[in-house]
Design a protein around this motif. Structure first.
Motif, mmCIF file in Angstrom:
data_model
loop_
_atom_site.group_PDB
_atom_site.id
_atom_site.type_symbol
_atom_site.label_atom_id
_atom_site.label_comp_id
_atom_site.label_asym_id
_atom_site.label_seq_id
_atom_site.Cartn_x
_atom_site.Cartn_y
_atom_site.Cartn_z
ATOM 1 N N GLU A 78 -15.040 -37.859 -19.495
ATOM 2 C CA GLU A 78 -14.258 -36.804 -18.857
ATOM 3 C C GLU A 78 -12.816 -37.253 -18.611
ATOM 4 O OE1 GLU A 78 -15.482 -33.816 -18.334
ATOM 5 O OE2 GLU A 78 -17.502 -34.365 -19.017
ATOM 6 N N ASP A 79 -12.418 -38.367 -19.251
ATOM 7 C CA ASP A 79 -11.072 -38.934 -19.089
ATOM 8 C C ASP A 79 -10.793 -39.369 -17.658
ATOM 9 O OD1 ASP A 79 -10.326 -38.858 -21.735
ATOM 10 O OD2 ASP A 79 -9.342 -36.911 -21.593
ATOM 11 N N LEU A 80 -11.833 -39.815 -16.973
ATOM 12 C CA LEU A 80 -11.710 -40.313 -15.609
ATOM 13 C C LEU A 80 -11.954 -41.814 -15.581
ATOM 14 C CD1 LEU A 80 -13.883 -37.604 -13.827
ATOM 15 C CD2 LEU A 80 -11.382 -37.644 -13.946
ATOM 16 N N VAL A 81 -11.350 -42.499 -14.627
ATOM 17 C CA VAL A 81 -11.712 -43.880 -14.341
ATOM 18 C C VAL A 81 -13.091 -43.870 -13.677
ATOM 19 C CG1 VAL A 81 -11.166 -45.902 -12.909
ATOM 20 C CG2 VAL A 81 -9.334 -44.675 -14.115
ATOM 21 N N GLY A 82 -13.954 -44.794 -14.071
ATOM 22 C CA GLY A 82 -15.295 -44.858 -13.492
ATOM 23 C C GLY A 82 -15.614 -46.239 -12.948
ATOM 24 N N ILE A 83 -16.335 -46.276 -11.838
ATOM 25 C CA ILE A 83 -16.812 -47.523 -11.235
ATOM 26 C C ILE A 83 -18.263 -47.315 -10.823
ATOM 27 C CG2 ILE A 83 -16.558 -49.179 -9.330
ATOM 28 C CD1 ILE A 83 -13.599 -48.418 -9.217
ATOM 29 N N SER A 84 -19.111 -48.273 -11.155
ATOM 30 C CA SER A 84 -20.522 -48.174 -10.779
ATOM 31 C C SER A 84 -21.045 -49.553 -10.420
ATOM 32 C CB SER A 84 -21.342 -47.585 -11.931
ATOM 33 O OG SER A 84 -22.703 -47.444 -11.574
ATOM 34 N N LEU A 85 -21.664 -49.662 -9.257
ATOM 35 C CA LEU A 85 -22.248 -50.909 -8.777
ATOM 36 C C LEU A 85 -23.688 -50.645 -8.361
ATOM 37 C CD1 LEU A 85 -19.448 -51.859 -6.183
ATOM 38 C CD2 LEU A 85 -19.370 -52.197 -8.648
ATOM 39 N N SER A 86 -24.480 -51.687 -8.363
ATOM 40 C CA SER A 86 -25.858 -51.533 -7.876
ATOM 41 C C SER A 86 -26.280 -52.779 -7.126
ATOM 42 C CB SER A 86 -26.818 -51.292 -9.049
ATOM 43 O OG SER A 86 -28.148 -51.166 -8.576
ATOM 44 N N SER A 88 0.791 -39.790 -15.570
ATOM 45 C CA SER A 88 0.563 -38.950 -16.745
ATOM 46 C C SER A 88 -0.671 -39.444 -17.489
ATOM 47 C CB SER A 88 1.771 -39.006 -17.678
ATOM 48 O OG SER A 88 1.422 -38.611 -18.986
ATOM 49 N N PRO A 89 -1.697 -38.611 -17.675
ATOM 50 C CA PRO A 89 -2.892 -39.056 -18.400
ATOM 51 C C PRO A 89 -2.576 -39.542 -19.812
ATOM 52 C CG PRO A 89 -3.350 -37.028 -17.226
ATOM 53 C CD PRO A 89 -1.872 -37.256 -17.128
ATOM 54 N N ASP A 90 -1.676 -38.854 -20.510
ATOM 55 C CA ASP A 90 -1.336 -39.270 -21.875
ATOM 56 C C ASP A 90 -0.652 -40.631 -21.875
ATOM 57 O OD1 ASP A 90 -2.416 -36.966 -22.918
ATOM 58 O OD2 ASP A 90 -0.503 -35.910 -23.052
ATOM 59 N N ALA A 91 0.262 -40.838 -20.930
ATOM 60 C CA ALA A 91 0.947 -42.128 -20.844
ATOM 61 C C ALA A 91 -0.036 -43.234 -20.448
ATOM 62 C CB ALA A 91 2.093 -42.051 -19.834
ATOM 63 N N PHE A 92 -0.951 -42.909 -19.545
ATOM 64 C CA PHE A 92 -1.969 -43.893 -19.125
ATOM 65 C C PHE A 92 -2.795 -44.334 -20.326
ATOM 66 C CE2 PHE A 92 -6.191 -45.101 -17.771
ATOM 67 C CZ PHE A 92 -5.984 -45.861 -16.635
ATOM 68 N N LYS A 93 -3.287 -43.366 -21.098
ATOM 69 C CA LYS A 93 -4.140 -43.697 -22.233
ATOM 70 C C LYS A 93 -3.368 -44.432 -23.331
ATOM 71 C CE LYS A 93 -5.928 -39.458 -22.344
ATOM 72 N NZ LYS A 93 -6.779 -38.319 -22.755
ATOM 73 N N ALA A 94 -2.104 -44.072 -23.514
ATOM 74 C CA ALA A 94 -1.290 -44.786 -24.498
ATOM 75 C C ALA A 94 -1.098 -46.244 -24.082
ATOM 76 C CB ALA A 94 0.065 -44.096 -24.661
ATOM 77 N N ASP A 95 -0.923 -46.469 -22.783
ATOM 78 C CA ASP A 95 -0.775 -47.837 -22.287
ATOM 79 C C ASP A 95 -2.078 -48.613 -22.449
ATOM 80 O OD1 ASP A 95 1.168 -49.621 -21.147
ATOM 81 O OD2 ASP A 95 -0.005 -49.613 -19.293
ATOM 82 N N MET A 96 -3.208 -47.939 -22.235
ATOM 83 C CA MET A 96 -4.505 -48.584 -22.446
ATOM 84 C C MET A 96 -4.692 -48.943 -23.917
ATOM 85 S SD MET A 96 -5.980 -49.083 -19.590
ATOM 86 C CE MET A 96 -7.439 -49.718 -20.410
ATOM 87 N N ASP A 97 -4.298 -48.048 -24.826
ATOM 88 C CA ASP A 97 -4.393 -48.341 -26.260
ATOM 89 C C ASP A 97 -3.561 -49.566 -26.615
ATOM 90 O OD1 ASP A 97 -5.977 -46.099 -26.515
ATOM 91 O OD2 ASP A 97 -4.370 -44.822 -27.285
ATOM 92 N N TYR A 98 -2.339 -49.615 -26.071
ATOM 93 C CA TYR A 98 -1.450 -50.757 -26.314
ATOM 94 C C TYR A 98 -2.095 -52.054 -25.817
ATOM 95 C CZ TYR A 98 2.541 -53.889 -25.668
ATOM 96 O OH TYR A 98 3.378 -54.964 -25.680
#
Length: 326
Positions: A138-146, A256-266
């Motif tokens: 869903e283009d969200l940051v996710g965190i899961s712990l158990s 910006s979601p697009d800028a965030f994802k571009a930075d992650m790709d980089y």
């Protein structure tokens, strides 16, 4: 680290999914739950996490048959606020309530920017990464712990390593661009070591113990594990001693979601070009290798170990089910 099995067979994804679903339907579990568990176990296998994939099928079957886990739980909301909730898993397999928890966290994050949902009183939820992947889709940051519910007592004569119950998992995911590998760190916080290992590098083990307790506190303590109704000495389903923490964040509320994802790709691309750690074949950050495995496994079948095949074949005989690779 999970590595592909060197023995066994490659099994087509849908053949493996169908057999696992049919096994749980035969237990019997509600069809909806059997399908969900099968889907999540296959999702785990597709990412190469063999320790928490179909090797776990028999374990869960026996938990239901022996009355340690509830085969038909009714999830109950204990508390809920605009951005938060706490769920009671009713003694069922953790995959059922954890899925509901992350679905709620995602819905709240889309509305408010953040969603956090805890779970308590359930059995094993498997690897945490699959719930993070729900958020990533869903283009969200996710965190899961158990973690596990509170121990009835602690042995003071034992070393502090004895304060860790099991090996609490933690997973963190950040979305990347379309058709690119997301960052997904999915790991067990605790690992075995002898005294000499600890003496050589004590900082590593102090940090590992600390992260294990973070998982137990944010999932178990925050979820209410210490309340009398969840006392593991008196609960009906004795295998349901685990808890969870599931969080989703909407990137658009920060940047910006697009800028965030571009930075992650980089980031993912550039680090993969660096020198790998000693003994490793590449320097890709967490998520890259699993992404490549998934593409391979979807096309060429999931490599299933001889041990896992034998276990599944035994369950198929027990429930008079056909084995797709026979």
């Amino acid at each position: 680290m999970n590595v592909p099995p060197k023995d066994g067979l490659r099994v087509p994804v849908e053949d493996l999914r169908r057999l696992v679903r049919e096994i749980y339907e035969a237990v019997p579990l509600p069809a909806e739950h059997a399908r969900l568990i099968a889907d999540l176990l296959i999702d785990t296998e597709l990412r190469g996490v063999v320790s928490h994939g179909v090797l776990q099928v028999a374990r869960y079957v026996r938990s239901f048959q022996e009355g340690r886990a509830n085969p038909d739980p009714t999830i109950r909301i204990l508390h809920e606020g605009p951005a938060t909730a706490a769920l009671n898993g009713d003694g069922g397999l953790g995959m059922i309530v954890a899925t509901r928890a992350m679905q709620m966290a995602i819905a709240k994050a889309k509305e408010l920017g953040v969603g956090v949902v805890t779970t308590v009183y359930h059995d094993h939820l498997g690897s945490s990464g699959k719930y993070v992947r729900m958020a990533l889709k869903e283009d969200l940051v996710g965190i899961s712990l158990s973690g596990r519910s509170a121990a009835p007592s602690y042995d003071r004569a034992n070393g502090v390593r004895g304060s860790i119950q099991g090996s609490p998992p933690l997973a963190f995911g950040m979305p990347a661009g379309p058709g690119r590998p997301d960052f997904l760190l999915d790991y067990a916080s605790h690992f075995e070591a002898d005294d000499e290992d600890v003496r050589r590098n004590p900082a590593v083990f102090v940090k590992a113990i600390g992260m294990s307790h973070v998982a137990n506190i944010l999932s178990g303590t925050l979820a209410g594990q210490m309340l009398p109704e969840f006392d593991r000495r008196t609960t009906r389903f004795q295998g349901a001693d685990q808890s969870g923490f599931h969080m989703a964040l909407d990137v658009s509320r920060f940047s910006s979601p697009d800028a965030f994802k571009a930075d992650m790709d980089y980031l993912m691309d550039e680090t993969a070009k660096m020198q790998p750690l000693p003994g490793l074949a590449d320097a890709g950050l967490p998520g890259r290798r699993a992404w490549k495995k998934e593409a391979d496994y979807r096309q060429n079948g999931i490599p299933v170990s001889a041990k896992a095949l034998t276990s599944l074949e035994g369950l198929a005989r027990e429930f008079s089910l056909p084995v797709p690779w026979a």
